[in-house]
Design a protein around this motif. Structure first.
Motif, PDB file in Angstrom:
ATOM      1  N   GLN A  59       0.836  -1.190   0.000  1.00 16.48           N
ATOM      2  CA  GLN A  59       0.000   0.000   0.000  1.00 16.48           C
ATOM      3  C   GLN A  59       0.880   1.253   0.000  1.00 16.48           C
ATOM      4  O   GLN A  59       1.924   1.294   0.656  1.00 16.48           O
ATOM      5  N   THR A  60       0.459   2.270  -0.734  1.00 10.72           N
ATOM      6  CA  THR A  60       1.102   3.581  -0.677  1.00 10.72           C
ATOM      7  C   THR A  60       0.124   4.579  -0.078  1.00 10.72           C
ATOM      8  O   THR A  60      -1.092   4.465  -0.248  1.00 10.72           O
ATOM      9  N   SER A  61       0.661   5.569   0.622  1.00  9.66           N
ATOM     10  CA  SER A  61      -0.187   6.515   1.345  1.00  9.66           C
ATOM     11  C   SER A  61       0.431   7.908   1.262  1.00  9.66           C
ATOM     12  O   SER A  61       1.633   8.079   1.508  1.00  9.66           O
ATOM     13  N   PHE A  62      -0.399   8.910   0.932  1.00  9.43           N
ATOM     14  CA  PHE A  62       0.080  10.277   0.746  1.00  9.43           C
ATOM     15  C   PHE A  62      -0.833  11.251   1.479  1.00  9.43           C
ATOM     16  O   PHE A  62      -2.051  11.214   1.306  1.00  9.43           O
ATOM     17  N   ARG A  63      -0.245  12.101   2.303  1.00  6.50           N
ATOM     18  CA  ARG A  63      -0.964  13.187   2.951  1.00  6.50           C
ATOM     19  C   ARG A  63      -0.671  14.488   2.195  1.00  6.50           C
ATOM     20  O   ARG A  63       0.489  14.760   1.857  1.00  6.50           O
ATOM     21  N   VAL A  64      -1.720  15.285   1.954  1.00  2.00           N
ATOM     22  CA  VAL A  64      -1.560  16.519   1.184  1.00  2.00           C
ATOM     23  C   VAL A  64      -2.304  17.655   1.883  1.00  2.00           C
ATOM     24  O   VAL A  64      -3.515  17.549   2.120  1.00  2.00           O
ATOM     25  N   PRO A  65      -1.626  18.757   2.220  1.00  2.20           N
ATOM     26  CA  PRO A  65      -2.330  19.904   2.814  1.00  2.20           C
ATOM     27  C   PRO A  65      -3.302  20.522   1.814  1.00  2.20           C
ATOM     28  O   PRO A  65      -3.034  20.567   0.604  1.00  2.20           O
ATOM     29  N   ILE A  66      -4.439  21.016   2.308  1.00  2.00           N
ATOM     30  CA  ILE A  66      -5.435  21.643   1.448  1.00  2.00           C
ATOM     31  C   ILE A  66      -6.068  22.834   2.151  1.00  2.00           C
ATOM     32  O   ILE A  66      -5.991  22.965   3.372  1.00  2.00           O
ATOM     33  N   ALA A 131     -11.576  20.927   6.650  1.00  2.00           N
ATOM     34  CA  ALA A 131     -10.467  20.010   6.374  1.00  2.00           C
ATOM     35  C   ALA A 131      -9.184  20.785   6.087  1.00  2.00           C
ATOM     36  O   ALA A 131      -9.197  21.790   5.372  1.00  2.00           O
ATOM     37  N   ASP A 132      -8.070  20.311   6.648  1.00  2.00           N
ATOM     38  CA  ASP A 132      -6.784  20.935   6.321  1.00  2.00           C
ATOM     39  C   ASP A 132      -5.814  19.968   5.643  1.00  2.00           C
ATOM     40  O   ASP A 132      -4.697  20.351   5.305  1.00  2.00           O
ATOM     41  N   GLU A 133      -6.244  18.708   5.430  1.00  2.00           N
ATOM     42  CA  GLU A 133      -5.414  17.793   4.656  1.00  2.00           C
ATOM     43  C   GLU A 133      -6.243  16.619   4.146  1.00  2.00           C
ATOM     44  O   GLU A 133      -7.291  16.271   4.709  1.00  2.00           O
ATOM     45  N   LEU A 134      -5.757  16.039   3.061  1.00  2.40           N
ATOM     46  CA  LEU A 134      -6.302  14.812   2.509  1.00  2.40           C
ATOM     47  C   LEU A 134      -5.286  13.698   2.673  1.00  2.40           C
ATOM     48  O   LEU A 134      -4.068  13.948   2.736  1.00  2.40           O
ATOM     49  N   VAL A 308      12.336  24.667  -2.798  1.00  3.78           N
ATOM     50  CA  VAL A 308      12.000  24.039  -1.517  1.00  3.78           C
ATOM     51  C   VAL A 308      13.234  23.316  -1.003  1.00  3.78           C
ATOM     52  O   VAL A 308      13.878  22.551  -1.744  1.00  3.78           O
ATOM     53  N   TRP A 309      13.551  23.544   0.270  1.00  4.50           N
ATOM     54  CA  TRP A 309      14.739  22.964   0.896  1.00  4.50           C
ATOM     55  C   TRP A 309      14.347  22.248   2.189  1.00  4.50           C
ATOM     56  O   TRP A 309      13.342  22.566   2.812  1.00  4.50           O
ATOM     57  N   ALA A 310      15.170  21.307   2.606  1.00  5.57           N
ATOM     58  CA  ALA A 310      14.979  20.630   3.890  1.00  5.57           C
ATOM     59  C   ALA A 310      16.316  20.559   4.630  1.00  5.57           C
ATOM     60  O   ALA A 310      17.394  20.562   4.012  1.00  5.57           O
ATOM     61  N   ASN A 311      16.249  20.475   5.949  1.00  7.65           N
ATOM     62  CA  ASN A 311      17.433  20.451   6.795  1.00  7.65           C
ATOM     63  C   ASN A 311      17.265  19.349   7.840  1.00  7.65           C
ATOM     64  O   ASN A 311      16.175  18.770   7.984  1.00  7.65           O
ATOM     65  N   ASN A 312      18.307  19.039   8.554  1.00 10.26           N
ATOM     66  CA  ASN A 312      18.225  18.050   9.631  1.00 10.26           C
ATOM     67  C   ASN A 312      19.080  18.504  10.801  1.00 10.26           C
ATOM     68  O   ASN A 312      19.955  19.368  10.658  1.00 10.26           O
ATOM     69  N   THR A 313      18.803  17.934  11.956  1.00 12.20           N
ATOM     70  CA  THR A 313      19.652  18.190  13.113  1.00 12.20           C
ATOM     71  C   THR A 313      20.711  17.102  13.200  1.00 12.20           C
ATOM     72  O   THR A 313      20.560  16.015  12.628  1.00 12.20           O
ATOM     73  N   SER A 314      21.772  17.366  13.891  1.00 10.79           N
ATOM     74  CA  SER A 314      22.926  16.468  13.924  1.00 10.79           C
ATOM     75  C   SER A 314      22.543  15.042  14.313  1.00 10.79           C
ATOM     76  O   SER A 314      21.909  14.811  15.340  1.00 10.79           O
ATOM     77  N   GLY A 315      22.898  14.088  13.441  1.00 10.26           N
ATOM     78  CA  GLY A 315      22.669  12.683  13.713  1.00 10.26           C
ATOM     79  C   GLY A 315      21.254  12.193  13.471  1.00 10.26           C
ATOM     80  O   GLY A 315      20.960  11.024  13.725  1.00 10.26           O
ATOM     81  N   ASN A 316      20.382  13.082  12.971  1.00  8.51           N
ATOM     82  CA  ASN A 316      18.981  12.709  12.767  1.00  8.51           C
ATOM     83  C   ASN A 316      18.567  12.887  11.306  1.00  8.51           C
ATOM     84  O   ASN A 316      19.224  13.596  10.544  1.00  8.51           O
ATOM     85  N   GLU A 317      17.469  12.246  10.959  1.00 11.74           N
ATOM     86  CA  GLU A 317      16.936  12.364   9.616  1.00 11.74           C
ATOM     87  C   GLU A 317      15.664  13.200   9.618  1.00 11.74           C
ATOM     88  O   GLU A 317      14.881  13.161  10.571  1.00 11.74           O
ATOM     89  N   THR A 318      15.463  13.961   8.537  1.00 18.34           N
ATOM     90  CA  THR A 318      14.232  14.699   8.309  1.00 18.34           C
ATOM     91  C   THR A 318      13.520  14.102   7.102  1.00 18.34           C
ATOM     92  O   THR A 318      14.146  13.865   6.064  1.00 18.34           O
ATOM     93  N   TYR A 319      12.213  13.872   7.256  1.00 19.82           N
ATOM     94  CA  TYR A 319      11.416  13.272   6.184  1.00 19.82           C
ATOM     95  C   TYR A 319      10.364  14.281   5.711  1.00 19.82           C
ATOM     96  O   TYR A 319       9.326  14.448   6.363  1.00 19.82           O
ATOM     97  N   PRO A 320      10.612  14.970   4.625  1.00 16.07           N
ATOM     98  CA  PRO A 320       9.564  15.828   4.072  1.00 16.07           C
ATOM     99  C   PRO A 320       8.510  14.960   3.386  1.00 16.07           C
ATOM    100  O   PRO A 320       8.844  14.062   2.609  1.00 16.07           O
ATOM    101  N   HIS A 321       7.257  15.191   3.679  1.00 11.28           N
ATOM    102  CA  HIS A 321       6.172  14.393   3.096  1.00 11.28           C
ATOM    103  C   HIS A 321       5.365  15.163   2.055  1.00 11.28           C
ATOM    104  O   HIS A 321       4.983  14.589   1.028  1.00 11.28           O
ATOM    105  N   ALA A 322       5.084  16.421   2.305  1.00 16.98           N
ATOM    106  CA  ALA A 322       4.318  17.207   1.342  1.00 16.98           C
ATOM    107  C   ALA A 322       4.575  18.691   1.564  1.00 16.98           C
ATOM    108  O   ALA A 322       4.574  19.168   2.706  1.00 16.98           O
ATOM    109  N   ILE A 323       4.802  19.397   0.465  1.00 14.17           N
ATOM    110  CA  ILE A 323       4.941  20.848   0.498  1.00 14.17           C
ATOM    111  C   ILE A 323       4.034  21.409  -0.581  1.00 14.17           C
ATOM    112  O   ILE A 323       4.101  20.990  -1.746  1.00 14.17           O
ATOM    113  N   THR A 324       3.150  22.338  -0.214  1.00 14.90           N
ATOM    114  CA  THR A 324       2.223  22.934  -1.165  1.00 14.90           C
ATOM    115  C   THR A 324       2.138  24.443  -0.933  1.00 14.90           C
ATOM    116  O   THR A 324       2.558  24.951   0.104  1.00 14.90           O
ATOM    117  N   ALA A 325       1.586  25.141  -1.921  1.00 11.09           N
ATOM    118  CA  ALA A 325       1.321  26.575  -1.795  1.00 11.09           C
ATOM    119  C   ALA A 325       0.055  26.894  -2.571  1.00 11.09           C
ATOM    120  O   ALA A 325      -0.245  26.256  -3.589  1.00 11.09           O
TER     121      ALA A 325
END
Length: 515
Positions: A59-66, A131-134, A308-325
């Motif tokens: 299964q695949t799953s996607f959250r999207v801001p609206i 609603a603020d996301e799908l 669009v950019w993403a960052n992380n803190t030392s030793g950790n991972e950041t997972y961007p899931h959805a960016i909208t405008a």
């Protein structure tokens, strides 16, 4: 007497307003055009091409801001899914939630699917104003598939019979079609107020980048392996079209992102032509207002360049899931044509009403910058989606994002097939538009793939405007179906990391009646 919602707009000829006191028809037409707008003004609530692992068997799953309409509209939800082997049907679902309060299902089903094809899933779903996301989910048993895209826009079935939360007030045609019906000031004001309510209420998507919402399945994360801890990594680059935007606009940017550990603050950065904001990665929908710098303001070619950019803190991972405008034009709903008691309506007041409604509803809406992975895997080289086309549009060009992520076939030209130009999905080879691969220059660098910094450039399909495919399909605009109603183009593009339609010829308002 009835409340009628026409399927197309009707442009009032100038001759119909020569003797306005003797005929209520122009005002009635303005009323009906505003009603048509309720069904035909359909800028996408969201349009996204998924960044996803290809040919998965889970299964695949996607959250999207609206930011949906205040009216709780019925929306058309159109997804495209590519299949691998097997003939297992595709199961899908659409859900919404507000502020993380729990998911509510609004559509689900199964769609038959053959092997090695592209399947369209089209359904309707009522999305409440709160609603603020799908969340969109797909599965296909043990047979492989690749979710390609989703586009959500107001459906043509919306037909309210009473005043709505957005301020739209339906028109009963008996008010003006009855013998001797008077034209009062409220009837002159209502069509303009209705048109303004529609345009202001419906947000226009400007940007999207979406990958799976599960950290275990997200295709990309930002960590020390892909960049130096604490450095910004480019996720997306694109150029949205905002036709005739008079100047800089204020958009709402939204992000859903999470972390594997550590602090969550200010890990997503979104830039629009130089101005920027940062958002948190706390797994919730985070939003902020952003002043967007518009290039070539006031013209059909007005645009916004997004990164669009993403960052992380030392030793950790950041997972961007959805960016909208998204944004909506600002119109004062209470501006009145007649502010004080006066003599019977004059021609200039009638013209202001009729032409004002036409101008609001036939003006083109924004076309978003779609950002995605379209080249790191051979099974992602072709991506298909649908674009909502405004009325009175004739030609567009494509703004394509390319990235030099490898050698050989990845340096082949991009191609574009569209419903009108080439008959997707038939796509006759003589009508596919070819976009030369860039050989030099860069605007920025992708490095989320740990590929050492891959140059990114925005390339155009060209704006050669011809009504039939030329001998050479290069440097060519995309022909659109011109109509006094919204249209929908299915588009398939190869070898790209982003795409946006940029309108390059629309019908002049003086000639709208010739459509």
């Amino acid at each position: 007497m009835a409340v009628t919602y026409p399927s197309t707009y009707a442009v009032t000829p100038a001759a119909a307003m020569v003797l306005p006191p003797s005929d209520a028809a122009p005002v009635s037409t303005a009323m009906l055009n505003a009603a048509a707008g309720y069904q035909q003004h359909t800028p996408p609530l969201v349009s996204a091409v998924y960044t996803v692992d290809p040919l998965v068997t889970r299964q695949t799953s996607f959250r999207v801001p609206i930011a949906p309409s205040d009216d709780g509209l019925v929306y058309r939800v159109r997804s495209y899914v590519r299949t691998g082997t097997g003939t297992t049907a595709i199961s899908w679902s659409v859900e919404w939630q507000t502020a993380g309060g729990g998911w509510t299902s609004i559509a689900s089903g199964t769609t038959s699917a053959g092997a090695s094809t592209v399947v369209e899933i089209s359904t309707t779903a009522t999305i409440p104003a709160a609603a603020d996301e799908l969340r969109l989910r797909y599965s296909r048993g043990t047979d492989p598939y690749t979710p390609d895209s989703v586009t959500v826009y107001p459906d043509s079935s919306n037909a309210p019979s009473a005043r709505t939360a957005s301020g739209f007030w339906p028109y009963d045609d008996g008010l003006l079609t009855a013998a001797g019906a008077p034209i009062n000031t409220e009837l002159l004001h209502r069509p303009l107020r209705n048109a303004r309510a529609i345009v202001t209420d419906r947000q226009q998507c400007l940007l999207s980048w979406v990958q799976e919402d599960d950290t275990a399945n997200a295709r990309y994360s930002v960590a020390g392996g892909s960049a130096v801890d604490g450095s910004w990594v480019l996720l997306a680059h694109g150029v949205a079209s905002v036709p005739y935007a008079a100047g800089n606009i204020t958009a709402t940017v939204e992000a859903i992102a999470s972390v594997g550990g550590g602090a969550t603050g200010d890990l997503i950065r979104i830039s629009a032509g130089g101005e920027e904001v940062t958002l948190d990665a706390d797994a919730a929908v985070n939003a902020a207002a952003l002043q967007c710098v518009v290039q070539s303001p006031g013209t059909l070619g007005a645009s916004i360049r997004w990164t669009v950019w993403a960052n992380n803190t030392s030793g950790n991972e950041t997972y961007p899931h959805a960016i909208t405008a998204h944004y909506s034009p600002t119109h004062a709903p209470n501006d009145l044509l007649v502010k004080t008691p006066d003599a019977p309506a004059s021609t200039h007041i009638l013209a202001a009403c009729v032409r004002g409604v036409e101008s609001l509803l036939l003006s083109p809406w924004a076309q978003p910058a779609l950002c995605y992975d379209g080249g790191t895997d051979t099974d992602l080289l072709s991506r298909r989606f649908v674009a909502a086309i405004p009325p009175a549009c004739q030609f567009a060009r494509a703004a394509i994002v390319r990235s030099d992520l490898g050698q050989g076939t990845l340096q082949s030209d991009s191609t574009i097939a569209a419903t009108t130009t080439s008959g997707v999905p038939a796509s006759p080879g003589s009508a596919i538009v070819t976009v030369d691969a860039p050989t030099m220059g860069t605007e920025s660098y992708f490095d989320v793939t740990a590929a050492g910094g891959s140059p990114v450039v925005v390339w155009s399909s060209g704006d050669n405007l011809v009504s039939t495919p030329p001998g050479s399909t290069q440097d060519r605009g995309l022909e659109l179906v011109e109509a006094l109603a919204a249209g929908y183009e299915v588009i398939e593009v190869t070898r790209s990391y982003g795409f946006a339609l940029h309108l390059c010829r629309v019908r002049s308002p003086a000639d709208w009646q010739d459509i």
